[in-house]
Each structure stands twice: as C-alpha cells, then as structure tokens.
Design a protein around this motif. Sequence first.
Motif, PDB file in Angstrom:
ATOM      1  N   GLN A 125     -13.035 -14.742   2.729  1.00  0.00           N
ATOM      2  CA  GLN A 125     -13.388 -15.006   1.326  1.00  0.00           C
ATOM      3  C   GLN A 125     -14.644 -15.868   1.204  1.00  0.00           C
ATOM      4  N   ALA A 170      -8.812 -18.686   3.391  1.00  0.00           N
ATOM      5  CA  ALA A 170     -10.106 -18.106   2.998  1.00  0.00           C
ATOM      6  C   ALA A 170     -10.997 -17.891   4.210  1.00  0.00           C
ATOM      7  N   ASP A 198      -5.286 -22.782   0.811  1.00  0.00           N
ATOM      8  CA  ASP A 198      -6.108 -21.630   0.417  1.00  0.00           C
ATOM      9  C   ASP A 198      -7.391 -21.544   1.235  1.00  0.00           C
ATOM     10  N   GLU A 255      -2.851 -27.333  -2.426  1.00  0.00           N
ATOM     11  CA  GLU A 255      -3.003 -25.897  -2.630  1.00  0.00           C
ATOM     12  C   GLU A 255      -4.351 -25.424  -2.088  1.00  0.00           C
ATOM     13  N   LEU A 256      -5.390 -26.175  -2.457  1.00  0.00           N
ATOM     14  CA  LEU A 256      -6.741 -25.825  -2.028  1.00  0.00           C
ATOM     15  C   LEU A 256      -6.871 -25.827  -0.514  1.00  0.00           C
ATOM     16  N   HIS A 283     -12.665 -17.271  -4.498  1.00  0.00           N
ATOM     17  CA  HIS A 283     -11.233 -17.530  -4.555  1.00  0.00           C
ATOM     18  C   HIS A 283     -10.577 -16.447  -5.409  1.00  0.00           C
TER      19      HIS A 283
END
Length: 279
Positions: free
Chosen positions: A38, A33, A29, A25-26, A64
Amino acid sequence: SKESGRNLVRFFDPTLESAVRVRAELEGDLRAAIEHGQLQLYYQPQVAVHGCLTGAEALVRWNHPLRGVVSPADFIPLAEETGLIVQLGQFVLETACRQLAAWAGQPDFADLSIAVNVSARQLRQDDFVHQVQAALTRSGANPVRLKLELTESVLVDNVQEIIEKMLALREIGIGFALDDFGTGYSSLSYLKRLPLDQLKIDQTFVRDVLEDPSDATIARTIVALARALDLGVIAEGVETAAQLDFLREAGCYAYQGYFFSRPLPVVDFEAYVHRRTQR
Ligand code: C2E
Ligand code: CA
Ligand code: CA
Ligand code: CA
C-alpha cells in the motif's frame, strides 16, 4: 473485561482513549501496508537555475484502504518509534533504485537523480551499507544517480560510525544531502566532518524569505556557508517566482517546491518531464 476497561478510559479521558486506539490501529495497519504494497513513492522535481530538471525527491505515500492517502507526517514518526521505519526505508530504497534502473534507458530520464530520505534509525542499522548496495545491485541502478537525504538527527550519537558508512557509500558514487538544514541542533563543526555534497535549505526559511529579514539572512548565510565548504545548496518549499528570484540572487541555484510541481505519482512525474522537454 476488555470492553469495560475501554469504557473506563473513555469516561476519564475520551481524547486520550481515541488517540491511543487510533495509534494502535495505525501501527497494525502500517505493518500490513508495508507487506501488502500500500506504500507508493511520489516524485517531486528538483530544478536547477535556468529551469533544467536534475532529478526528483522520492516521498512516500500510504494509500490506506479506509483513510485514503495518508501523509508521511502522520506515519513516519510512528514508523520511527516502532522501528517499522527500517522496513519502510528498505521499501523506499528498493523502489527508488528500480525506478532509476527503469529510467536509465530513456533519453529524457537517464540523467535524473533520485533523492531518498533516510531516517537516523535506518542509517544506524549495522547492515545499512550492505542494504543500499544490495538494492543497487538487484536493480542494476547507477549509484551515481542515487542521493541520500539525512537530517541533523543522525548527529545525536556514534557520529564516527555514521561518517564511516557515508564514506563507504560515497566510494561507490552515492551523494549525500543534509535535509532541513538550520532547523536542527548540530554544531557547525560537524559540517566539516560529514562527507556531504549538498545542504538543503529548510522550507521554513524559504516560506517568509521576502517578508522576514531574519529568514532572508539565514537563507543567505546557508548559501554562503555551502559555498565556503564547497558544497552544493538546494532550497525546498519554493512556491513563488519572487522566492525563486530572491534565492537566485542569493546564489542558490537549485530548487524544489510547488512553484515547479507538487510531488507526483510516477506516471504524472513522467508526463511532467515530457511536457518540459517538449517546450
Ligand atoms: P522533507 O524530506 O523535508 O520533504 C519535504 C516536504 O515538503 C514534503 O512533504 C513535500 O511534499 C513538502 N513540500 C515540497 N514542496 C513544498 C512547497 O512548495 N510548499 C510546502 N508547503 N511544502 C512543500 P511530505 O511529502 O508530506 O513529507 C513530509 C516528511 O516526511 C518529509 O519531509 C520527510 O521528512 C518525511 N518523509 C517522506 N518520505 C519519506 C521516506 O521515504 N523516508 C523517510 N525516512 N522520511 C520520509
Ligand atoms: Ca527530504
Ligand atoms: Ca526537507
Ligand atoms: Ca522538512
């Protein structure tokens, strides 16, 4: 099915399953990002003896959308493993250069330098020198204000290639610091070969410098080594006046740490600089 496969893994090892899932997931993400802005740079003041501010280290933060501010300790290693560090590092470099250019016209900021962390993998890219030059040219930043922090992990292989890149960047005025000094595995002979400007005493030695005689010896030895090699030396992780006194007496005249300030978003860093100059 995918779902039953998941259940099977969960049945055997719930911690592993969730660790793998969080990681995947990270990674997704983090990719997003970088693309969606982000990531943000925080700036931690670097201070010379007598309290004069000389610059800041740029430290990346990830805002995040669900997890809040994620610390680099939690995503830099992942970025390194997946190769995302190259894009991330490029973002950091571009942002720092634009910041330098923005400060260049402001009296209290024009002389400040920004230190940027460069990972070994980033430095090993064939076009690294070009990327740095391009970031400087696009922003109009003065290369003399840019400092690159490397760790001893760059010394693993192809050291000659690394040295050549450093020399090319030094030619245009960029400085180099060896970060986390003393925690790695490099031979001291490399210290002589690397075109460095500064050693950075790792915070693990600074933390207990008053209580642990061997940390005190290591800190003093790094200062002496820097002096013998005609390098600057800066201590990181300075949290107390007593640590500062010790370091000053040991001959270390540049510092960074919570005693002065935590890393700050740029607006807060600018307010910090104004407060200091108004005193
Ligand atoms: P580092 O380069 O050794 O940075 C110093 C770390 O110590 C920072 O953690 C900083 O917030 C923290 N620190 C500063 N003063 C003190 C103090 O007085 N006490 C204590 N206990 N800690 C202090 P941070 O920001 O969490 O960054 C962690 C690491 O992540 C950095 O260690 C660096 O290795 C990596 N990192 C951060 N930004 C970047 C980046 O843009 N690129 C790359 N490649 N790595 C980065
Ligand atoms: Ca650093
Ligand atoms: Ca460090
Ligand atoms: Ca460190």
